[in-house]
Design a protein around this motif. Sequence first.
Motif, PDB file in Angstrom:
ATOM      1  N   SER B 215       0.807  -1.213   0.000  1.00 31.94           N
ATOM      2  CA  SER B 215       0.000   0.000   0.000  1.00 31.94           C
ATOM      3  C   SER B 215       0.842   1.266   0.000  1.00 31.94           C
ATOM      4  O   SER B 215       0.481   2.260  -0.616  1.00 31.94           O
ATOM      5  CB  SER B 215      -0.929   0.031   1.214  1.00 31.94           C
ATOM      6  N   ARG B 216       1.982   1.230   0.726  1.00 29.70           N
ATOM      7  CA  ARG B 216       2.768   2.458   0.808  1.00 29.70           C
ATOM      8  C   ARG B 216       3.711   2.569  -0.383  1.00 29.70           C
ATOM      9  O   ARG B 216       3.836   3.612  -0.997  1.00 29.70           O
ATOM     10  CB  ARG B 216       3.565   2.459   2.112  1.00 29.70           C
ATOM     11  N   LEU B 217       4.396   1.455  -0.672  1.00 26.51           N
ATOM     12  CA  LEU B 217       5.428   1.521  -1.712  1.00 26.51           C
ATOM     13  C   LEU B 217       4.948   0.966  -3.042  1.00 26.51           C
ATOM     14  O   LEU B 217       5.636   1.100  -4.052  1.00 26.51           O
ATOM     15  CB  LEU B 217       6.677   0.768  -1.247  1.00 26.51           C
ATOM     16  N   ARG B 218       3.781   0.313  -3.031  1.00 25.06           N
ATOM     17  CA  ARG B 218       3.243  -0.288  -4.248  1.00 25.06           C
ATOM     18  C   ARG B 218       4.262  -1.191  -4.919  1.00 25.06           C
ATOM     19  O   ARG B 218       4.596  -1.037  -6.084  1.00 25.06           O
ATOM     20  CB  ARG B 218       2.786   0.781  -5.240  1.00 25.06           C
ATOM     21  N   CYS B 219       4.815  -2.108  -4.146  1.00 29.21           N
ATOM     22  CA  CYS B 219       5.746  -3.062  -4.745  1.00 29.21           C
ATOM     23  C   CYS B 219       5.500  -4.429  -4.123  1.00 29.21           C
ATOM     24  O   CYS B 219       4.749  -4.567  -3.167  1.00 29.21           O
ATOM     25  CB  CYS B 219       7.189  -2.623  -4.522  1.00 29.21           C
ATOM     26  N   TRP B 220       6.130  -5.422  -4.691  1.00 32.94           N
ATOM     27  CA  TRP B 220       5.962  -6.781  -4.187  1.00 32.94           C
ATOM     28  C   TRP B 220       7.232  -7.205  -3.470  1.00 32.94           C
ATOM     29  O   TRP B 220       8.339  -6.928  -3.937  1.00 32.94           O
ATOM     30  CB  TRP B 220       5.659  -7.720  -5.354  1.00 32.94           C
ATOM     31  N   ARG B 221       7.099  -7.841  -2.333  1.00 31.33           N
ATOM     32  CA  ARG B 221       8.272  -8.299  -1.605  1.00 31.33           C
ATOM     33  C   ARG B 221       8.094  -9.763  -1.221  1.00 31.33           C
ATOM     34  O   ARG B 221       6.999 -10.185  -0.819  1.00 31.33           O
ATOM     35  CB  ARG B 221       8.478  -7.484  -0.322  1.00 31.33           C
ATOM     36  N   GLY B 222       9.202 -10.525  -1.357  1.00 35.15           N
ATOM     37  CA  GLY B 222       9.185 -11.929  -0.931  1.00 35.15           C
ATOM     38  C   GLY B 222       9.579 -12.043   0.536  1.00 35.15           C
ATOM     39  O   GLY B 222      10.192 -11.136   1.089  1.00 35.15           O
ATOM     40  N   PHE B 223       9.166 -13.113   1.145  1.00 37.62           N
ATOM     41  CA  PHE B 223       9.496 -13.314   2.571  1.00 37.62           C
ATOM     42  C   PHE B 223      10.238 -14.652   2.737  1.00 37.62           C
ATOM     43  O   PHE B 223       9.824 -15.657   2.141  1.00 37.62           O
ATOM     44  CB  PHE B 223       8.229 -13.330   3.411  1.00 37.62           C
ATOM     45  N   ILE B 224      11.322 -14.643   3.517  1.00 35.39           N
ATOM     46  CA  ILE B 224      11.904 -15.941   3.871  1.00 35.39           C
ATOM     47  C   ILE B 224      11.797 -16.127   5.382  1.00 35.39           C
ATOM     48  O   ILE B 224      11.975 -15.183   6.156  1.00 35.39           O
ATOM     49  CB  ILE B 224      13.387 -16.085   3.434  1.00 35.39           C
ATOM     50  N   PRO B 225      11.487 -17.341   5.791  1.00 36.91           N
ATOM     51  CA  PRO B 225      11.321 -17.583   7.227  1.00 36.91           C
ATOM     52  C   PRO B 225      12.668 -17.478   7.955  1.00 36.91           C
ATOM     53  O   PRO B 225      13.664 -18.004   7.457  1.00 36.91           O
ATOM     54  CB  PRO B 225      10.766 -19.007   7.293  1.00 36.91           C
ATOM     55  N   VAL B 226      12.678 -16.766   9.062  1.00 39.96           N
ATOM     56  CA  VAL B 226      13.877 -16.680   9.915  1.00 39.96           C
ATOM     57  C   VAL B 226      13.463 -17.053  11.334  1.00 39.96           C
ATOM     58  O   VAL B 226      12.671 -16.345  11.947  1.00 39.96           O
ATOM     59  CB  VAL B 226      14.464 -15.253   9.902  1.00 39.96           C
ATOM     60  N   PRO B 227      13.975 -18.167  11.874  1.00 39.23           N
ATOM     61  CA  PRO B 227      13.575 -18.551  13.234  1.00 39.23           C
ATOM     62  C   PRO B 227      14.161 -17.567  14.243  1.00 39.23           C
ATOM     63  O   PRO B 227      15.323 -17.171  14.120  1.00 39.23           O
ATOM     64  CB  PRO B 227      14.165 -19.944  13.423  1.00 39.23           C
ATOM     65  N   ILE B 228      13.372 -17.198  15.207  1.00 33.55           N
ATOM     66  CA  ILE B 228      13.814 -16.255  16.239  1.00 33.55           C
ATOM     67  C   ILE B 228      14.978 -16.846  17.041  1.00 33.55           C
ATOM     68  O   ILE B 228      15.876 -16.121  17.468  1.00 33.55           O
ATOM     69  CB  ILE B 228      12.614 -15.891  17.141  1.00 33.55           C
ATOM     70  N   VAL B 229      14.931 -18.190  17.199  1.00 34.31           N
ATOM     71  CA  VAL B 229      15.998 -18.880  17.940  1.00 34.31           C
ATOM     72  C   VAL B 229      17.353 -18.521  17.330  1.00 34.31           C
ATOM     73  O   VAL B 229      18.308 -18.237  18.055  1.00 34.31           O
ATOM     74  CB  VAL B 229      15.790 -20.420  17.862  1.00 34.31           C
ATOM     75  N   ALA B 230      17.400 -18.483  16.005  1.00 32.09           N
ATOM     76  CA  ALA B 230      18.661 -18.201  15.326  1.00 32.09           C
ATOM     77  C   ALA B 230      19.148 -16.797  15.659  1.00 32.09           C
ATOM     78  O   ALA B 230      20.341 -16.580  15.913  1.00 32.09           O
ATOM     79  CB  ALA B 230      18.472 -18.351  13.820  1.00 32.09           C
ATOM     80  N   ILE B 231      18.221 -15.844  15.699  1.00 34.79           N
ATOM     81  CA  ILE B 231      18.592 -14.464  16.024  1.00 34.79           C
ATOM     82  C   ILE B 231      19.146 -14.392  17.443  1.00 34.79           C
ATOM     83  O   ILE B 231      20.168 -13.755  17.705  1.00 34.79           O
ATOM     84  CB  ILE B 231      17.357 -13.547  15.920  1.00 34.79           C
ATOM     85  N   ASN B 232      18.427 -15.058  18.350  1.00 37.43           N
ATOM     86  CA  ASN B 232      18.860 -15.051  19.752  1.00 37.43           C
ATOM     87  C   ASN B 232      20.263 -15.636  19.890  1.00 37.43           C
ATOM     88  O   ASN B 232      21.092 -15.116  20.633  1.00 37.43           O
ATOM     89  CB  ASN B 232      17.882 -15.834  20.619  1.00 37.43           C
ATOM     90  N   ALA B 233      20.515 -16.726  19.159  1.00 39.22           N
ATOM     91  CA  ALA B 233      21.823 -17.369  19.209  1.00 39.22           C
ATOM     92  C   ALA B 233      22.897 -16.409  18.708  1.00 39.22           C
ATOM     93  O   ALA B 233      23.945 -16.231  19.327  1.00 39.22           O
ATOM     94  CB  ALA B 233      21.809 -18.647  18.370  1.00 39.22           C
ATOM     95  N   LEU B 234      22.598 -15.730  17.605  1.00 40.60           N
ATOM     96  CA  LEU B 234      23.524 -14.779  17.015  1.00 40.60           C
ATOM     97  C   LEU B 234      23.821 -13.652  18.007  1.00 40.60           C
ATOM     98  O   LEU B 234      24.967 -13.222  18.158  1.00 40.60           O
ATOM     99  CB  LEU B 234      22.917 -14.217  15.724  1.00 40.60           C
ATOM    100  N   ALA B 235      22.780 -13.208  18.693  1.00 40.38           N
ATOM    101  CA  ALA B 235      22.925 -12.134  19.665  1.00 40.38           C
ATOM    102  C   ALA B 235      23.913 -12.538  20.758  1.00 40.38           C
ATOM    103  O   ALA B 235      24.738 -11.734  21.195  1.00 40.38           O
ATOM    104  CB  ALA B 235      21.569 -11.788  20.262  1.00 40.38           C
ATOM    105  N   LEU B 236      23.803 -13.795  21.208  1.00 37.41           N
ATOM    106  CA  LEU B 236      24.703 -14.286  22.251  1.00 37.41           C
ATOM    107  C   LEU B 236      26.153 -14.186  21.782  1.00 37.41           C
ATOM    108  O   LEU B 236      27.037 -13.754  22.521  1.00 37.41           O
ATOM    109  CB  LEU B 236      24.364 -15.740  22.586  1.00 37.41           C
ATOM    110  N   VAL B 237      26.354 -14.591  20.514  1.00 39.95           N
ATOM    111  CA  VAL B 237      27.700 -14.586  19.948  1.00 39.95           C
ATOM    112  C   VAL B 237      28.252 -13.161  19.870  1.00 39.95           C
ATOM    113  O   VAL B 237      29.403 -12.904  20.185  1.00 39.95           O
ATOM    114  CB  VAL B 237      27.686 -15.224  18.534  1.00 39.95           C
TER     115      VAL B 237
END
Lengths: 531, 427
Positions: B215-237
Motif C-alpha cells: 500500500s505504501r510503496l506499491r511493490c511486491w516483496r518476498g518473505f523468507i522464514p527466519v527462526p527467532i531462535v537463530a537471532i537469539n543465538a547470534l545475539a549471544l555470539v
Amino acid sequence: MNTNFDVIIVGSGPAGVSAAFPLLEAGLRVLMVDGGKQPDVLTPEADFLSARSNDTDQWKWMLGEDFHTLKMRDAVSPKLRAPTHHYVFDNFAAKNYIESENFIAIGSLAKGGLSNAWGCGVARLSSEELDEYPFRKEDIERSYETVTRRIGVSGANADDLSDYFGLDAWSQPPIPMDELHQRMIECYSLAKKKGLAVDGFRLGRSRVAVLSRDLDGRKACDLSGNCLWGCHRKSMYSSSDELSFLSKYENFYYQSGLIVKNISKNYSGVSIEGMQGQGCKVFLAKRVILAAGTLATTRLALDALKLDAKVRLQCCPTAAFLLWLPRMLGAQRVNSFGLGQLSFSLKLTDGISAFGSTFSTLGIPVSEFVRHMPLRRRFSVDLLRQLLSSCVVGNMFLPGSLSSTEASLDADGALKIKGGYSNSVNSLMSEATSRLRKSYWKIGALLLPKSFTKAQPGGDIHYSSTLPMRPRPIIGETDANGELVGLSGVHVVDGACLPSLTEKSHTLTIMANADRIGRILAMQMTGKFSK
Amino acid sequence: MKVMITGATGYIGSCLTHQALKCGYDVIMASRQKPSIFSAQWLPFDLSSDKSVALPAGIDAVVHLAANTTSLNLLGEECEVIAARRLIKSSQEVGARFIFISSQTARPDAPTAYGRIKWRIEQEVLSADGWVIRPGQVYGGELRGLFGMLVETVRHLPILPAFLPAPKVQPIHVDDLAEGLLRVAKQVDVSPGVYCLAASAPVSFSTFLNEIAQSRLRCWRGFIPVPIVAINALALVLGNSLQTRLGFERLRSLFDLPIMETASNLKDLGLTLRPLHSGMHPSGNDRRRCLLQEGRALLTYVLKKPPSSTVLRRYVHVAEQMRAGRVLALPKLFLSYPIFLSLLDESVWPDKTMGEEFSWRLDAATMLAEANPFGAYRFLGLPRKHGILSSLLSMTNAVLCEVFWRILRVIFFPLIRLTLGRAKCIV
C-alpha cells in the motif's frame, strides 16, 4: 414608497406579459415584478448529435457541474433534471411558502416563468368549451388571434385536428417531422381511407409555439434536437424574450428579483410587499394583476382575503407511454424536432376525451429510459441502443375536472396542497390504454407493454381554477374581469382564474384571457378603447 | 485551549502539532531547536538540561513526547527520568494536565533501556495523577521514526524476513494517535491512568511489512522464514555492545512485545482507528482508491469497456460531493470482474439501505457513462445505421443475457447474499 403606478403585474410569465401589452399600449404606467432568476448553464450550440459525439464537456449541460441531474434523481420528469433548466424551477416552493402532499408542486421564480421550460403545446378552446366562461366568446376570439400571432405558432395544415386546435388561420406551417412520425401519419391516412382507423381516435400535427419561420428576432427551428435542453435560436416561445419588447414602452417599469410576499388593500389602492435581495420593498398601484402562476397566485389571493376555506385545484391526470414502430427497427439516429410532432384526440366514455402528443426519443438521455426498464442496466443499454431509434414517446392528458386536489392556507400562511384524482380516473386510464393500443396498432405502432405510466397528481403542471371566473362569483372566486371578490382592484389573470381545465394545452387560453383582461382594464382605466 | 508539546518536531510531535493547530488550539512547541515549519510559539526544551522549565501561565495540558529514541544511550537513563520529573512538577504548578507518551515495551524488566526508562517515568506520572499513553506500532504520515526506518528497509530489501514464531504488532496511524492525544488533553471525563492506543486485533509483523510494501510503496516483496531462535543465538555470539550498535536490541524487544488490551481504552476516548490498509496508503486514507475501484467496476459494467480517466474521476467527485465520500464496499470479485455485477440488483442485498445505495450508484454511473462522446456511441448506437436483422439479433442477445444472469442469480442467491452480508459502506 412609490405610489404612481397604474398597474402592478406580479410575474413575467406568459400571463403577465400578455396582460402587460394592452395596458402599455393604452399608456398606463405598469410595473412588472418577478423572481428574476436567469439561466446559469449554457445550452449546446451545436445540434444534439454533433454535441453528443464531439463535445467532451457535454456532462456540463447533461448532468451539471454540481451534478444537478443526480440530485434530482427522483424528480418526475427529465425536464426537472436538466441542469439547463435548474434556474426555472429552483427554490420556487420554499420562497412561495408552498407545501404539498401527494402532489407535485412546480412553479418558477425565473424571468419568463415556466415558459422557459414548457412543452409549447397550444390550442384554442372550442365554443362549447367556452360555455363555462362568464363572458362573450367573441371577447376572447380576438385575444386568441393577437396572442397566437405575437408568440408564433407552427403546425398549420388541414388535418383531422385542425378544428380541434382551431389556430391554423393565424399560424405558420408545420416544422418537418422525423421519419417515424411521417410513417405514422401516412399509415393513419391509409387506415382511414380503408376504414380501418379506430373510432374516436384522431391524429394530426401538433400545434406548438415554436417557429417554422423567423419572427421578431427569433429564428426558425433548424431541427437541432436540443428542445429538452433549451434552444439557443429561441425558436421555442418563452415570455422572457418578450420583456425586451415591453421595455420599449416608456411607461413600463420592471423590478427583477422581487418575490412578492403579500398584497393588501388600502385607501389609495393596492400595495404589494416583497423581498428583493435582503431588503423588503413595498409598491403601490391603483390595481394589481396576479400572474405569478396558479400556485403562487392562489396563496397570495387566499392570504390577502384571509380565507381559510379549502379551494379546489384542477390539474390534468396524465400518463406517459412508449410506442415502438417495428418496421423502423434499425433506423439511423437523426436530429429532429424534440417537442410534440403528432397529437391525438381520443374519445372515451361519458363524453370525456383525452389529448396527447408523441415525441422523438432522441434528445432525451437514454439513461432516462434505462431507469424504467425491467432489465439490468448493462443489458437495458444493449437493448435500448437498438430499440429507441424506432420508438417515440407519448403523453396523454385527461380533463382537469377529474382531479380532486385541494389547496388551503395553513396557520403559518403557507399554501398546503393535497393531491388526488376522482375514482373514475383509474378506469379511464385503462380504457385509454387499450384504445390507444388499438389505435396505434392500426397505424403500425406498438404501445410497449408496461410502458404506460401514470403520473402523481400535479405531474402535468397544468394547474388551474382555484379562483375561477364565475358569472355570479362568491368570495374566493373572480368575476369576468378576473377581479377577486372581496378584494377589488386585484385581478387574477393566470391559470388560477380559468373556470375549468380541459384536456387540451391550456397556456394559450391563459394568455388570451390575460390579454382580454388587460384590454378591459386598459379601457376602464383610460376610459377609451384600445387599438 | 492551550497545549504545550515537548518533542514537537519529532515524528508524532509534528503530526500532533499540526492537528492541534488545525483544531484551533493554542500550541506551545517545546524542543531543542526552533522549528521553522509551524508558526506556533516556541519554548526551548532539552532533556539533558539540568534546569527546570518555567511554564507560561494558562497552559491546560502538557504532552510529553520528547525522548531519546536513538539506540545509543547518550543521555543516560537517569537524565530522562529527572527531566520528566521536573516537567511534571512544573505542570502541577500551573495546574496543567500532564500527558506522557510511553511505549508498548514499557516494563521494569524490558530488554531495552528505552522500555525501562519509559516504565520509570510512567510510575512518576501515575503517582502525580497524570495520563500515560502507550501507543502500539505507530505508522503512516511522514517517513520518520521507527516507521520511516521500516519503510526504507522494505524499499531496499527485495526479500524480507518472516520471523518464526511470528511476532505480533498492534498498529495505530499517527493521525489517529494524535487525535487520541488531543482527546485526552481536552475531554474532562477521561480519568488519569494508563491508556493503550492501538488496533485491538494484533497483526503479524510480516503482514505489517507486506502492507508497507503493497500500500505504501506499491511493490511486491518476498518473505523468507527466519527462526527467532537463530537471532537469539547470534545475539549471544555478538555480545552486548555490538548487539546495541547493530540494533539487535530493538529487534529483540519486538519479539517479546506484550499484547495490549486496547478496545476499552479506545471506547473511553470514542476513538475509531482507520484500518491498516487504508492508513498505509500514502495519503493516510485509501478511500479515494476504493472509490476509483468502485467507479471503474460500475462504469465498466455499463460501458462494456474501461471508462476514460476523466469519467472515472467524475464518478469519484460524485461520490465525494453527494455520498460524503463513502465507499460501497463491493467484494473483490465484482471489482475485478465487473460483468458479475449482473448478479446484483437492489433486492439481492441483505440490507435494504445498501440495496438502495447500490441502485443509486449504478444510476449515477449510468448517467456519467452516457454523458460523454464514447457514451453517446455506446448508448445511442452512433454513428452507423443498424438494419432490422442486426438490431433484432442484438436485442435478442440482450434479452438472453438478462435471462442467463437471472438464472445464475437464482442459483447462487444464498452465496451472493453471504458475500454481500459482509460488505458495508465504509467511511
